[in-house]
Design a protein around this motif. Structure first.
Motif, PDB file in Angstrom:
ATOM      1  N   GLY A 132      80.523 -20.168  16.713  1.00 16.48           N
ATOM      2  CA  GLY A 132      81.410 -19.155  16.164  1.00 16.48           C
ATOM      3  C   GLY A 132      82.186 -19.682  14.975  1.00 16.48           C
ATOM      4  N   MET A 133      82.965 -18.785  14.424  1.00  9.77           N
ATOM      5  CA  MET A 133      83.695 -19.099  13.187  1.00  9.77           C
ATOM      6  C   MET A 133      85.102 -18.529  13.276  1.00  9.77           C
ATOM      7  SD  MET A 133      82.463 -18.260   9.338  1.00  9.77           S
ATOM      8  CE  MET A 133      83.571 -18.599   7.972  1.00  9.77           C
ATOM      9  N   VAL A 134      86.066 -19.271  12.699  1.00 12.52           N
ATOM     10  CA  VAL A 134      87.458 -18.808  12.656  1.00 12.52           C
ATOM     11  C   VAL A 134      87.948 -18.915  11.216  1.00 12.52           C
ATOM     12  CG1 VAL A 134      89.808 -19.180  13.520  1.00 12.52           C
ATOM     13  CG2 VAL A 134      87.853 -19.630  15.018  1.00 12.52           C
ATOM     14  N   VAL A 135      88.454 -17.820  10.672  1.00 11.58           N
ATOM     15  CA  VAL A 135      89.032 -17.846   9.328  1.00 11.58           C
ATOM     16  C   VAL A 135      90.547 -17.848   9.509  1.00 11.58           C
ATOM     17  CG1 VAL A 135      89.095 -16.792   7.042  1.00 11.58           C
ATOM     18  CG2 VAL A 135      87.060 -16.509   8.488  1.00 11.58           C
ATOM     19  N   ILE A 136      91.176 -19.005   9.236  1.00 11.88           N
ATOM     20  CA  ILE A 136      92.588 -19.203   9.570  1.00 11.88           C
ATOM     21  C   ILE A 136      93.311 -19.988   8.483  1.00 11.88           C
ATOM     22  CG2 ILE A 136      91.901 -21.172  11.046  1.00 11.88           C
ATOM     23  CD1 ILE A 136      94.428 -20.641  12.723  1.00 11.88           C
ATOM     24  N   PRO A 137      94.264 -19.461   7.765  1.00 13.82           N
ATOM     25  CA  PRO A 137      94.587 -18.041   7.739  1.00 13.82           C
ATOM     26  C   PRO A 137      93.543 -17.310   6.906  1.00 13.82           C
ATOM     27  CG  PRO A 137      95.958 -19.238   6.162  1.00 13.82           C
ATOM     28  CD  PRO A 137      95.121 -20.264   6.847  1.00 13.82           C
TER      29      PRO A 137
ATOM     30  N   VAL B  22      76.787 -14.315   7.811  1.00 15.58           N
ATOM     31  CA  VAL B  22      75.701 -14.905   8.601  1.00 15.58           C
ATOM     32  C   VAL B  22      76.056 -14.895  10.086  1.00 15.58           C
ATOM     33  CG1 VAL B  22      74.595 -17.128   9.121  1.00 15.58           C
ATOM     34  CG2 VAL B  22      74.697 -16.307   6.757  1.00 15.58           C
ATOM     35  N   HIS B  23      77.303 -15.281  10.408  1.00  9.81           N
ATOM     36  CA  HIS B  23      77.711 -15.279  11.818  1.00  9.81           C
ATOM     37  C   HIS B  23      77.607 -13.871  12.411  1.00  9.81           C
ATOM     38  CE1 HIS B  23      79.047 -19.391  11.332  1.00  9.81           C
ATOM     39  NE2 HIS B  23      79.344 -19.446  12.616  1.00  9.81           N
ATOM     40  N   LEU B  24      77.995 -12.874  11.620  1.00  4.63           N
ATOM     41  CA  LEU B  24      77.937 -11.499  12.133  1.00  4.63           C
ATOM     42  C   LEU B  24      76.491 -11.063  12.344  1.00  4.63           C
ATOM     43  CD1 LEU B  24      80.829  -9.782  10.130  1.00  4.63           C
ATOM     44  CD2 LEU B  24      80.843 -10.487  12.529  1.00  4.63           C
ATOM     45  N   LYS B  25      75.614 -11.371  11.374  1.00  5.28           N
ATOM     46  CA  LYS B  25      74.215 -10.926  11.537  1.00  5.28           C
ATOM     47  C   LYS B  25      73.542 -11.656  12.689  1.00  5.28           C
ATOM     48  CE  LYS B  25      71.608 -13.799   8.195  1.00  5.28           C
ATOM     49  NZ  LYS B  25      70.497 -14.316   8.968  1.00  5.28           N
ATOM     50  N   GLN B  26      73.975 -12.892  12.960  1.00  2.00           N
ATOM     51  CA  GLN B  26      73.420 -13.650  14.091  1.00  2.00           C
ATOM     52  C   GLN B  26      74.125 -13.297  15.406  1.00  2.00           C
ATOM     53  OE1 GLN B  26      70.765 -14.827  11.750  1.00  2.00           O
ATOM     54  NE2 GLN B  26      70.690 -15.920  13.700  1.00  2.00           N
ATOM     55  N   GLU B  27      75.065 -12.335  15.293  1.00  2.00           N
ATOM     56  CA  GLU B  27      75.811 -11.852  16.462  1.00  2.00           C
ATOM     57  C   GLU B  27      76.580 -12.962  17.161  1.00  2.00           C
ATOM     58  OE1 GLU B  27      73.485  -9.138  18.811  1.00  2.00           O
ATOM     59  OE2 GLU B  27      72.713  -8.155  17.029  1.00  2.00           O
ATOM     60  N   ARG B  28      77.241 -13.780  16.325  1.00  2.00           N
ATOM     61  CA  ARG B  28      78.120 -14.829  16.849  1.00  2.00           C
ATOM     62  C   ARG B  28      79.569 -14.402  16.648  1.00  2.00           C
ATOM     63  NH1 ARG B  28      75.134 -19.400  13.503  1.00  2.00           N
ATOM     64  NH2 ARG B  28      73.098 -19.285  14.497  1.00  2.00           N
ATOM     65  N   LYS B  29      80.448 -15.021  17.398  1.00  2.00           N
ATOM     66  CA  LYS B  29      81.859 -14.644  17.349  1.00  2.00           C
ATOM     67  C   LYS B  29      82.507 -15.066  16.027  1.00  2.00           C
ATOM     68  CE  LYS B  29      84.306 -14.289  21.086  1.00  2.00           C
ATOM     69  NZ  LYS B  29      84.710 -12.892  20.857  1.00  2.00           N
TER      70      LYS B  29
ATOM     71  N   ALA C 294      86.444  -4.646   9.470  1.00  2.00           N
ATOM     72  CA  ALA C 294      86.038  -5.974   9.962  1.00  2.00           C
ATOM     73  C   ALA C 294      85.890  -5.942  11.485  1.00  2.00           C
ATOM     74  CB  ALA C 294      87.050  -7.032   9.533  1.00  2.00           C
ATOM     75  N   LYS C 295      86.820  -5.272  12.127  1.00  2.00           N
ATOM     76  CA  LYS C 295      86.748  -5.153  13.598  1.00  2.00           C
ATOM     77  C   LYS C 295      85.473  -4.398  14.007  1.00  2.00           C
ATOM     78  CE  LYS C 295      88.204  -5.159  17.876  1.00  2.00           C
ATOM     79  NZ  LYS C 295      88.269  -6.388  18.651  1.00  2.00           N
TER      80      LYS C 295
END
Ligand SMILES: Cc1cc2nc3c(=O)[nH]c(=O)nc-3n(C[C@H](O)[C@H](O)[C@H](O)COP(=O)(O)O)c2cc1C
Length: 191
Positions: free
Chosen positions: A80-85, A109-116, A137-138
């Motif tokens: 998964g990936m975290v964008v902070i901030p 890429v994370h979204l298309k691979q259905e990762r968090k 985004a949600k």
């Protein structure tokens, strides 16, 4: 199980929160891959007098301009990936699928691979555009964790307030922690 997270730091206020998050991940033995936007480097100058050496906070550091990085491909293995901030600029790119940097491409890429994907958007007050972009985004699959204040656990320091947010993010990855006490009902004194 050993986890690997991709952490992106963008040019919104709250850079110390990103540092704290990376430190906690290290303590939790989570493998940290990191990308820092150019504007986050600018914000760093205003928000801390400490010289933050990003490479000491992660196992692998990627350049936001290097669009051929492994993290830009679906074959990149991550939990998964975290964008902070998450700046409103990066949020807008994510909401509209504009992938012109390593941060925004890696989110796509994370979204298309259905990762968090967890976004920690930092702005206040929020315009209609900001709110609509968060909704988009949600709907696209991101979790939205604004770094908001909470007082029900009696925070004493800024670190306590930051740990509350860090804990909220860890919970989304099912990573257990003791960063703040779990909620328990107690009797309150009547005013
Ligand atoms: C000191 C400082 C603080 C900033 N804080 C924020 C913020 O809290 N939220 C935000 O959306 N933008 C903030 N900005 C503006 C962003 O840095 C700017 O929109 C930039 O283009 C973001 O680029 P990035 O998304 O590639 O990191 C700030 C800029 C500076 C210099």
């Amino acid at each position: 199980m050993h986890k690997r997270l991709l952490v992106a730091v963008t040019g919104a206020s709250a850079l110390p929160l990103a540092v704290r998050f990376l430190e906690v991940l290290k303590k939790q033995n989570i493998e940290r891959h990191l990308v820092v936007s150019r504007h986050a480097q600018d914000v760093k100058k205003y928000e801390t007098q400490k010289d933050i050496l990003w490479e000491t906070l992660c196992e692998k550091l990627y350049q936001d301009e290097d669009i051929s990085s492994s993290v830009c491909s679906g074959s990149y293995p991550s939990d998964g990936m975290v964008v902070i901030p998450c700046s409103m600029n990066t949020l807008a790119h994510i909401a509209h699928g504009i992938e012109n940097s390593v941060v925004t491409r890696a989110v796509g890429v994370h979204l298309k691979q259905e990762r968090k994907v967890v976004l920690v958007p930092r702005e206040t007050p929020l315009s209609l555009i900001h709110l609509e972009n968060m909704l988009l985004a949600k709907k696209a699959g991101c979790s939205i964790v604004p770094p908001t204040l909470a007082f029900y656990f009696y925070p004493q320091t800024i670190d306590d307030l930051m740990d509350f947010i860090v804990g909220k993010i860890l919970e989304l990855f099912s990573i257990s922690h003791t960063l703040y006490p779990l909620w328990q009902k107690k009797e309150c004194t009547e005013i």
